[in-house]
Write a protein that holds these residues in place. Sequence first.
Motif, PDB file in Angstrom:
ATOM      1  N   ARG A 160       0.829  -1.215   0.000  1.00 49.15           N
ATOM      2  CA  ARG A 160       0.000   0.000   0.000  1.00 49.15           C
ATOM      3  C   ARG A 160       0.858   1.257   0.000  1.00 49.15           C
ATOM      4  N   ARG A 161       2.002   1.204   0.673  1.00 50.64           N
ATOM      5  CA  ARG A 161       2.835   2.391   0.866  1.00 50.64           C
ATOM      6  C   ARG A 161       4.050   2.370  -0.074  1.00 50.64           C
ATOM      7  N   THR A 162       3.844   1.893  -1.280  1.00 56.80           N
ATOM      8  CA  THR A 162       4.962   1.589  -2.182  1.00 56.80           C
ATOM      9  C   THR A 162       5.958   2.735  -2.311  1.00 56.80           C
ATOM     10  N   ARG A 163       5.520   3.896  -2.768  1.00 56.88           N
ATOM     11  CA  ARG A 163       6.468   4.981  -3.017  1.00 56.88           C
ATOM     12  C   ARG A 163       6.886   5.672  -1.726  1.00 56.88           C
ATOM     13  N   VAL A 164       5.964   5.817  -0.780  1.00 55.60           N
ATOM     14  CA  VAL A 164       6.325   6.441   0.495  1.00 55.60           C
ATOM     15  C   VAL A 164       7.433   5.639   1.172  1.00 55.60           C
ATOM     16  N   ALA A 165       7.250   4.335   1.246  1.00 51.22           N
ATOM     17  CA  ALA A 165       8.199   3.467   1.950  1.00 51.22           C
ATOM     18  C   ALA A 165       9.380   3.054   1.081  1.00 51.22           C
ATOM     19  N   GLY A 166       9.330   3.381  -0.195  1.00 52.64           N
ATOM     20  CA  GLY A 166      10.423   2.997  -1.088  1.00 52.64           C
ATOM     21  C   GLY A 166      10.415   1.533  -1.467  1.00 52.64           C
ATOM     22  N   THR A 167       9.264   0.886  -1.319  1.00 53.88           N
ATOM     23  CA  THR A 167       9.179  -0.534  -1.665  1.00 53.88           C
ATOM     24  C   THR A 167       9.503  -0.768  -3.138  1.00 53.88           C
ATOM     25  N   ASP A 168       9.167   0.207  -3.971  1.00 55.15           N
ATOM     26  CA  ASP A 168       9.442   0.078  -5.400  1.00 55.15           C
ATOM     27  C   ASP A 168      10.942   0.064  -5.711  1.00 55.15           C
ATOM     28  N   LEU A 169      11.768   0.495  -4.738  1.00 54.73           N
ATOM     29  CA  LEU A 169      13.214   0.506  -4.942  1.00 54.73           C
ATOM     30  C   LEU A 169      13.875  -0.825  -4.570  1.00 54.73           C
ATOM     31  N   LEU A 170      13.163  -1.666  -3.844  1.00 50.78           N
ATOM     32  CA  LEU A 170      13.776  -2.883  -3.319  1.00 50.78           C
ATOM     33  C   LEU A 170      14.354  -3.799  -4.401  1.00 50.78           C
ATOM     34  N   PRO A 171      13.703  -3.957  -5.571  1.00 50.62           N
ATOM     35  CA  PRO A 171      14.308  -4.833  -6.584  1.00 50.62           C
ATOM     36  C   PRO A 171      15.713  -4.400  -6.989  1.00 50.62           C
ATOM     37  N   ARG A 172      15.967  -3.099  -6.971  1.00 54.41           N
ATOM     38  CA  ARG A 172      17.296  -2.617  -7.364  1.00 54.41           C
ATOM     39  C   ARG A 172      18.340  -2.974  -6.301  1.00 54.41           C
ATOM     40  N   PHE A 173      17.941  -2.984  -5.044  1.00 58.47           N
ATOM     41  CA  PHE A 173      18.849  -3.411  -3.983  1.00 58.47           C
ATOM     42  C   PHE A 173      19.012  -4.929  -3.981  1.00 58.47           C
ATOM     43  N   ALA A 174      17.921  -5.637  -4.256  1.00 55.52           N
ATOM     44  CA  ALA A 174      17.957  -7.095  -4.223  1.00 55.52           C
ATOM     45  C   ALA A 174      18.841  -7.671  -5.325  1.00 55.52           C
ATOM     46  N   GLU A 175      19.116  -6.897  -6.363  1.00 51.92           N
ATOM     47  CA  GLU A 175      20.049  -7.351  -7.394  1.00 51.92           C
ATOM     48  C   GLU A 175      21.471  -7.477  -6.845  1.00 51.92           C
ATOM     49  N   SER A 255      22.317   8.759   0.882  1.00 44.48           N
ATOM     50  CA  SER A 255      22.437   9.351  -0.450  1.00 44.48           C
ATOM     51  C   SER A 255      21.056   9.413  -1.077  1.00 44.48           C
ATOM     52  N   THR A 256      20.911  10.280  -2.068  1.00 46.32           N
ATOM     53  CA  THR A 256      19.689  10.289  -2.879  1.00 46.32           C
ATOM     54  C   THR A 256      19.881   9.464  -4.149  1.00 46.32           C
ATOM     55  N   ARG A 257      21.066   8.873  -4.320  1.00 48.45           N
ATOM     56  CA  ARG A 257      21.349   8.046  -5.485  1.00 48.45           C
ATOM     57  C   ARG A 257      21.250   6.571  -5.114  1.00 48.45           C
ATOM     58  N   VAL A 258      20.340   5.867  -5.767  1.00 49.53           N
ATOM     59  CA  VAL A 258      20.123   4.463  -5.452  1.00 49.53           C
ATOM     60  C   VAL A 258      21.365   3.641  -5.771  1.00 49.53           C
ATOM     61  N   ASP A 259      22.097   3.998  -6.816  1.00 47.76           N
ATOM     62  CA  ASP A 259      23.284   3.220  -7.152  1.00 47.76           C
ATOM     63  C   ASP A 259      24.345   3.341  -6.056  1.00 47.76           C
ATOM     64  N   VAL A 260      24.488   4.531  -5.489  1.00 47.74           N
ATOM     65  CA  VAL A 260      25.436   4.722  -4.390  1.00 47.74           C
ATOM     66  C   VAL A 260      25.016   3.893  -3.174  1.00 47.74           C
ATOM     67  N   LEU A 261      23.728   3.889  -2.877  1.00 42.14           N
ATOM     68  CA  LEU A 261      23.227   3.136  -1.732  1.00 42.14           C
ATOM     69  C   LEU A 261      23.378   1.629  -1.958  1.00 42.14           C
ATOM     70  N   ALA A 262      23.092   1.182  -3.158  1.00 40.75           N
ATOM     71  CA  ALA A 262      23.229  -0.247  -3.457  1.00 40.75           C
ATOM     72  C   ALA A 262      24.686  -0.683  -3.338  1.00 40.75           C
ATOM     73  N   ASP A 263      25.609   0.156  -3.805  1.00 45.91           N
ATOM     74  CA  ASP A 263      27.032  -0.157  -3.658  1.00 45.91           C
ATOM     75  C   ASP A 263      27.426  -0.232  -2.183  1.00 45.91           C
ATOM     76  N   ALA A 264      26.905   0.710  -1.390  1.00 46.14           N
ATOM     77  CA  ALA A 264      27.237   0.741   0.037  1.00 46.14           C
ATOM     78  C   ALA A 264      26.692  -0.486   0.750  1.00 46.14           C
ATOM     79  N   LEU A 265      25.476  -0.876   0.412  1.00 43.40           N
ATOM     80  CA  LEU A 265      24.878  -2.057   1.030  1.00 43.40           C
ATOM     81  C   LEU A 265      25.693  -3.303   0.686  1.00 43.40           C
ATOM     82  N   HIS A 266      26.067  -3.412  -0.561  1.00 46.49           N
ATOM     83  CA  HIS A 266      26.884  -4.555  -0.986  1.00 46.49           C
ATOM     84  C   HIS A 266      28.228  -4.564  -0.259  1.00 46.49           C
TER      85      HIS A 266
END
Length: 306
Positions: A160-175, A255-266
């Motif tokens: 229900r809270r897809t964009r507010v919670a950033g759920t739509d971004l999760l596939p990019r992190f899950a890669e 960061s506001t950049r998903v690629d930077v955040l994904a790199d940091a998480l990895h």
Amino acid sequence: MRILIWHVHGSYTSAFIRGGHEYVLPLVPDRGPDGRGRAQTFDWPASAREVPFDRLRDERVDVAVFQRPHEPELAREWLGRDVPAVYVEHNTPAGDVPRTRHPLAGQSAVTLVHVTHFNELYWDNGRAPTRVVEHGVPDPGHLYTGELPRAGVVVNEPVRRTRVAGTDLLPRFAERVPLDVFGMKVDGLPYGTFEDLPQHVMHAELARRRAYLHPYRWTSLGLALIEAMTLGLPVVALAATEAIEAVPPEAGVLSTRVDVLADALHAFVADPESAAQAGKAARAAALARYGLDRFLTDWDRVLTEV
């Protein structure tokens, strides 16, 4: 004091009711939104009492703490009288944000308490007197093991809270990193899911993950982020709303950049030593700013003024 408060936000209420007062929690027969009574998945002290809504007229209440626009009318109806009150605003403004006027903006009798300085800044508060009481959380202890090379996410109603919670971004992190999602109504997501666990169980499970991901775009400051920090997890979060105040550079990456955040998480998942070091800094920062004693002291000051 004897304080009337509705059980609206479980984690917030769990901190609030640990002060030196008596807390009256309305109860309706089906434990619906207007009367959940005591929490079922949190360990609350005996000073937090649930009282059937139709018996509230017999209760001595010194002050009411409102959290939703219709609660003042409920209190007037159920108590049969007016009592001193404050209103806690948990949410960021919605809609046309620079022009979003708060429901209490047209009055000056009830103090409007914001949970972050960001909220107080962005809401149009009108002539309502305002205070800021930053979040406080009970310390669950340094439970972090980071034994699982996975990232934890905590979100309620992620669909229900897809964009507010950033759920739509999760596939990019899950890669880049395997994800486990904790919360209510998370079953069915294409990740590891843990549905509505008791708080202490969730804390223990979350602490086994190598890092915490906070993908929220628009929220005051998720209590789950602070709790993850107190557990000792390094955090990766969108640089949005109050998160930029809560997470110092040594505790994680913003960061506001998903690629930077994904790199940091990895990077955290791939380097247990670095993750543990950042997690210790996160815990220290959370305890220093969001400790329960400071939170309850700030609230005592507000309630005494009222």
